[in-house]
Structures are given as structure tokens and as C-alpha cells.
Design a protein around this motif. Structure first.
Motif, PDB file in Angstrom:
ATOM      1  N   LEU A  94      63.224 -34.576  -3.081  1.00 41.61           N
ATOM      2  CA  LEU A  94      61.845 -34.119  -2.868  1.00 41.61           C
ATOM      3  C   LEU A  94      60.885 -34.825  -3.829  1.00 41.61           C
ATOM      4  N   THR A  95      61.332 -35.030  -5.065  1.00 43.32           N
ATOM      5  CA  THR A  95      60.493 -35.730  -6.044  1.00 43.32           C
ATOM      6  C   THR A  95      60.197 -37.151  -5.598  1.00 43.32           C
ATOM      7  N   ILE A  96      61.214 -37.861  -5.125  1.00 43.21           N
ATOM      8  CA  ILE A  96      61.025 -39.227  -4.636  1.00 43.21           C
ATOM      9  C   ILE A  96      60.049 -39.231  -3.465  1.00 43.21           C
ATOM     10  N   CYS A  97      60.191 -38.277  -2.557  1.00 47.34           N
ATOM     11  CA  CYS A  97      59.293 -38.191  -1.396  1.00 47.34           C
ATOM     12  C   CYS A  97      57.856 -37.917  -1.828  1.00 47.34           C
ATOM     13  N   VAL A  98      57.689 -37.040  -2.837  1.00 46.22           N
ATOM     14  CA  VAL A  98      56.347 -36.705  -3.311  1.00 46.22           C
ATOM     15  C   VAL A  98      55.688 -37.910  -3.965  1.00 46.22           C
ATOM     16  N   ILE A  99      56.439 -38.666  -4.760  1.00 46.86           N
ATOM     17  CA  ILE A  99      55.887 -39.859  -5.411  1.00 46.86           C
ATOM     18  C   ILE A  99      55.447 -40.878  -4.354  1.00 46.86           C
ATOM     19  N   ILE A 100      56.289 -41.105  -3.353  1.00 47.95           N
ATOM     20  CA  ILE A 100      55.946 -42.044  -2.279  1.00 47.95           C
ATOM     21  C   ILE A 100      54.719 -41.546  -1.519  1.00 47.95           C
ATOM     22  N   ALA A 101      54.679 -40.244  -1.239  1.00 49.24           N
ATOM     23  CA  ALA A 101      53.525 -39.665  -0.527  1.00 49.24           C
ATOM     24  C   ALA A 101      52.244 -39.803  -1.343  1.00 49.24           C
ATOM     25  N   ALA A 102      52.334 -39.629  -2.661  1.00 49.59           N
ATOM     26  CA  ALA A 102      51.157 -39.746  -3.524  1.00 49.59           C
ATOM     27  C   ALA A 102      50.585 -41.156  -3.469  1.00 49.59           C
ATOM     28  N   ILE A 103      51.462 -42.150  -3.563  1.00 46.58           N
ATOM     29  CA  ILE A 103      51.005 -43.540  -3.508  1.00 46.58           C
ATOM     30  C   ILE A 103      50.429 -43.854  -2.135  1.00 46.58           C
ATOM     31  N   GLY A 104      51.162 -43.471  -1.091  1.00 46.51           N
ATOM     32  CA  GLY A 104      50.721 -43.769   0.270  1.00 46.51           C
ATOM     33  C   GLY A 104      49.418 -43.097   0.630  1.00 46.51           C
ATOM     34  N   ALA A 105      49.271 -41.821   0.265  1.00 44.79           N
ATOM     35  CA  ALA A 105      48.063 -41.070   0.624  1.00 44.79           C
ATOM     36  C   ALA A 105      46.837 -41.630  -0.077  1.00 44.79           C
TER      37      ALA A 105
END
Length: 455
Positions: free
Chosen positions: A349-360
Motif C-alpha cells: 500500500l505504501t508503494i502504491c501511495v507513493i506512486i499515486a502521489a507522484i502521478g497525481a
């Protein structure tokens, strides 16, 4: 920690790198940019050439924010500054938790409680004065906590100076940590009544001493504070009303706290089910939690004095209540067992959140977020203007306060509702033989020009 930081940048992504800003923050950005360009002074800030700022708020935050405006003139500067104040607050919260002997690997939970408060993520990108003031509020709390361990007088003096800087950022709403020694004496019992009185007096002394010095030795500061107390403080208490009930600020506080309370309640429920509910309410950790709860209330309840209230007035209390709830929940976090499978899910979940933060943030960068129609119209009109032009506006635009801020921030164009100038800006067609339609913006704004402009 990575999860908490990533979640924060996900939550602010629609507004962080996009164009547009809440009206108050836009005003503050304009004043700070003006200060960087030597339009206005520290004790006499300026807003536009036709609408002086006056004495709305003390000027310290404008001075700090003017520094990065020497590098760039973009509105993004104000947003980055605003987010940086939050990052500073996060570091100071960590420092406070260390002073209170919270285990470092539990601090992520305090951060999650803080950033999941809706008003907190909203305020991060909207450049509010409370963002800067929160830094000084937290520093004052830190210095008082350190005074309990060593270098008592020096730390108390620093705590008082931080409250003076908080006042110089946005007035009386930042000095409530003055109650912290009394609250600690009442709930933590870590000092005597005599020491509590002395501590409060020393903090109060060093909070007021700088004010007295600049009052007597700086005529510009004296003039500012006279006007500020008359037009902002007295008027706000006596005649300005923005809410229907004095209890508005209390209701809004509890509404904002729903999600953190649900999170802590869920942790408590797991602890009860696993039968690890061992911490008593009299434990030192919970006494500190109670102290931070009452310090939070000290920042909320005095606002009820006035009917001029806004939800963001209490932004500075949310780091404190998050620390208090984190202290209360720490013993449960220590003892509950979530299993290896849960830890694996958390890592993913942490990896997904970091990727989502950059992408968003990349996705929203450069787009128009807030005030999309207004900004689109302004960008269509600005090429027709020269710097320092003044545009007449009709009554339909007088109350659109953001318009004046955008025009001046983007190209130093001032709006004037009282005098006739070469250009007239409105939202409805005008029947005036002295003006003819010059430019129709894509949405609502109409720009007229005098048929025989006076030079």
C-alpha cells in the motif's frame, strides 16, 4: 512514515501544482510579492494601487513569504511556501513527540491523524497565515517542554518570543500556548503551582517585551498596531459577523475531527478485542494526552468571543490534538498484533501511495484548479493590458474579491469601482455611449473601452 508523506501529497495533489487559490491566500501571496518588489513596507503592506491592504493582519508572514518571491513571481511560489510550512510543522511535531518519549516508530500514526483532517489538507496549498503561525505555536510548545528538563529560564524566554512571533503573524489567535504551563500543572502534575505561575509570567514577559520595545521605538509599528487594534480586533468583536452562532467554531472543530476519532476508535476496538487494553487513564502518557486535548480547546474556545469566525482560524490546533490522540493510542499500537500478512499489505500500500502521489501531482500540474472560469477570462484579457493599468469595474464585480487579486498578482493591473478609466470590466452588457465592447472573454467577463479614451 513514507505512507504518511505519500498520503499527504495525494490529498493535496488537485490543488498543489495547479493554478488558482483560495481568496485569502491569494491576497497574502499578492502582498508578499509586492513586498519583494518594494511596493509597500513591512509595517505598511500594499495590495493594489487602488485598494491598499490597510491593517488587516500583522505582517510577519508576508516578510517570510516575500523571500522566495525574489526567485520567482509565480503563484506556485506561494503554494510551495505553504506546503513547506506544513513540512516544518511535521518535523516540529516529531520533536514534540520525542520530548514526550513517544517511540519513534509510532510517529507515523500521529502524522496520519493530522493529515486526514480535511481542513488540514485543504489549508496546505491555500497559503493561509495560520500555516506560518502554526510553526511558532509548535516551537513555543517545544521550548516549554524543554524548559521542564534543562535551561529553564532560557527555554521559557524562547517560548515567549515564539508567541510574540505567532502574534506578529496573525494576532491573538496564536498566543493560546500561554495556557500550557497551567494545563500541564493541572493534568500532568510535573511542576509545583509556584513554578507554574513563574513559568507563565516569564513566557508572558518575553511575549510582551518585544511588543513594548517596538511600540516605543518604532513609530511605524506604533501606527500600525493602533490601526490594527481599532479596525481588526475591536471591530471584529463589536460589529463584524460571518457566522450565525458563536458555537460555529466548536461544531466545525468536532466535524473536522470525525475521521481521526474513527481511526483511534478502530485501534482501541482492536486492542479491546485482543485484550491488550492495559493503559490506565492515570498513566503519564495519558495525562500528557489530556494536556494536549485541553491545549487544543484553549486554541478553539476563545474564538467564540467574536461572531467573525472561519474554520481555518483553528488550523494551528490540529497538530496538537493529533499528538494528544497519538499519545493516547500509543500503548494500543505497542500491544496489538496485526500479523505478517497485514505488514505485507502495508508495504504494498505504501508503494502504491507513493506512486499515486507522484502521478497525481504530475497530472494536475499546470492545470487550472480553483476559479477556472474566472482565471480563463483573466488570461484572455491580460494581453490587452499594460502593467499598472487601472480598469473600471461595475457593481457586479465589486464583491468578486479574487478578481482584483488575480489581476494585480499576474500583471499589476488594478481594479477601480469608483472612477472612470480607459477600460471598463463587467459581467453584463452595458449601455453607455462612452464605451464600446473591446474584448469578450470565453466565459463571463466583458471588457469595454472608451470610444474617446482620455489620456
Amino acid at each position: 512514515m513514507l505512507f504518511a508523506v505519500g498520503l499527504f501529497f495525494v490529498l493535496i495533489s488537485p490543488a498543489f501544482l495547479s493554478d488558482g487559490m483560495f481568496m485569502d491566500g491569494l491576497y497574502y501571496a499578492t502582498i508578499s510579492k509586492n513586498l519583494a518588489e518594494h511596493f509597500g513596507t513591512f509595517w505598511a503592506p500594499e495590495f493594489t494601487e487602488t485598494n491598499p491592504w490597510g491593517y488587516g493582519h500583522p505582517p510577519l508572514a508576508f516578510l517570510f513569504q516575500s523571500i522566495p518571491f525574489h526567485i520567482s513571481k509565480s503563484l506556485l511560489v506561494a503554494k510551495i511556501y505553504s506546503v513547506c510550512t506544513y513540512l516544518c510543522c511535521g518535523l516540529l511535531m516529531y520533536w514534540i513527540c520525542c520530548e514526550l518519549d513517544m517511540k519513534r516508530h509510532h510517529f507515523w500514526f500521529v502524522l496520519v491523524l493530522w493529515i486526514t483532517i480535511p481542513l488540514v489538507s485543504w489549508g496546505a496549498t491555500n497559503n493561509l497565515l495560520e500555516n506560518t503561525m502554526a510553526v511558532f505555536v509548535l516551537l513555543s510548545v517545544i521550548f516549554y517542554l524543554k524548559s521542564l528538563k534543562s535551561r529553564r529560564f532560557l527555554m521559557l524566554a524562547c517560548a515567549g518570543l515564539m508567541l510574540f512571533l505567532a502574534f506578529l503573524t496573525k494576532g491573538f489567535t496564536g498566543i493560546y500556548p500561554l495556557a500550557f504551563p497551567a494545563i500541564c500543572w493541572l493534568f500532568v502534575r510535573n511542576t509545583t503551582f509556584k513554578d507554574m505561575v513563574i513559568d507563565t509570567f516569564v513566557i508572558l514577559l518575553f511575549m510582551t517585551l518585544p511588543f513594548v520595545l517596538i511600540w516605543f521605538f518604532n513609530p511605524a509599528a506604533q501606527h500600525f498596531f493602533k490601526k490594527y487594534f481599532t479596525f481588526q480586533i475591536v471591530r471584529s468583536i463589536q460589529s463584524v459577523q460571518t457566522v450565525d452562532s458563536r458555537f460555529y467554531i466548536v461544531f466545525r472543530f468536532f466535524r473536522e475531527m470525525i475521521l481521526p476519532i474513527v481511526i483511534v476508535g478502530s485501534i482501541l476496538l482492536i486492542a479491546v478485542r485482543q485484550k491488550v487494553f492495559k493503559d490506565s487513564l492515570s498513566s503519564t502518557r495519558n495525562r500528557w494526552a489530556l494536556a494536549f486535548l485541553f491545549l487544543t480547546l484553549a486554541g478553539v474556545l476563545p474564538i467564540m468571543i467574536s461572531l467573525k469566525q472561519s474554520s481555518f482560524y483553528i488550523l494551528t490546533v490540529f497538530p496538537l490534538i493529533s499528538i494528544g490522540l497519538g499519545l493516547f493510542a500509543e500503548s494500543f499500537l505497542e500491544n496489538i498484533s496485526l500479523g505478517l500478512k497485514f505488514k505485507t499489505v502495508c508495504r504494498v500500500l505504501t508503494i502504491c501511495v507513493i506512486i499515486a502521489a507522484i502521478g497525481a501531482n504530475v497530472f494536475f500540474a499546470g492545470k487550472i484548479g480553483r476559479d477556472k472560469e474566472l482565471l480563463t477570462d483573466i488570461y484572455a484579457i491580460l494581453p490587452e493590458m499594460e502593467e499598472h493599468d487601472v480598469i473600471t469595474i461595475n457593481n457586479d464585480l465589486i464583491v468578486n474579491y479574487s478578481a482584483g487579486a488575480y489581476f494585480y498578482f499576474l500583471k499589476k493591473v488594478s481594479l477601480d469601482p469608483y472612477n472612470h478609466h480607459e477600460y471598463l470590466l463587467c459581467t453584463q452588457p452595458v449601455d453607455d455611449p462612452n464605451y464600446e465592447l473591446y474584448r469578450k472573454a470565453p466565459n463571463n467577463l466583458l471588457l469595454y473601452r472608451q470610444t474617446s479614451p482620455e489620456k
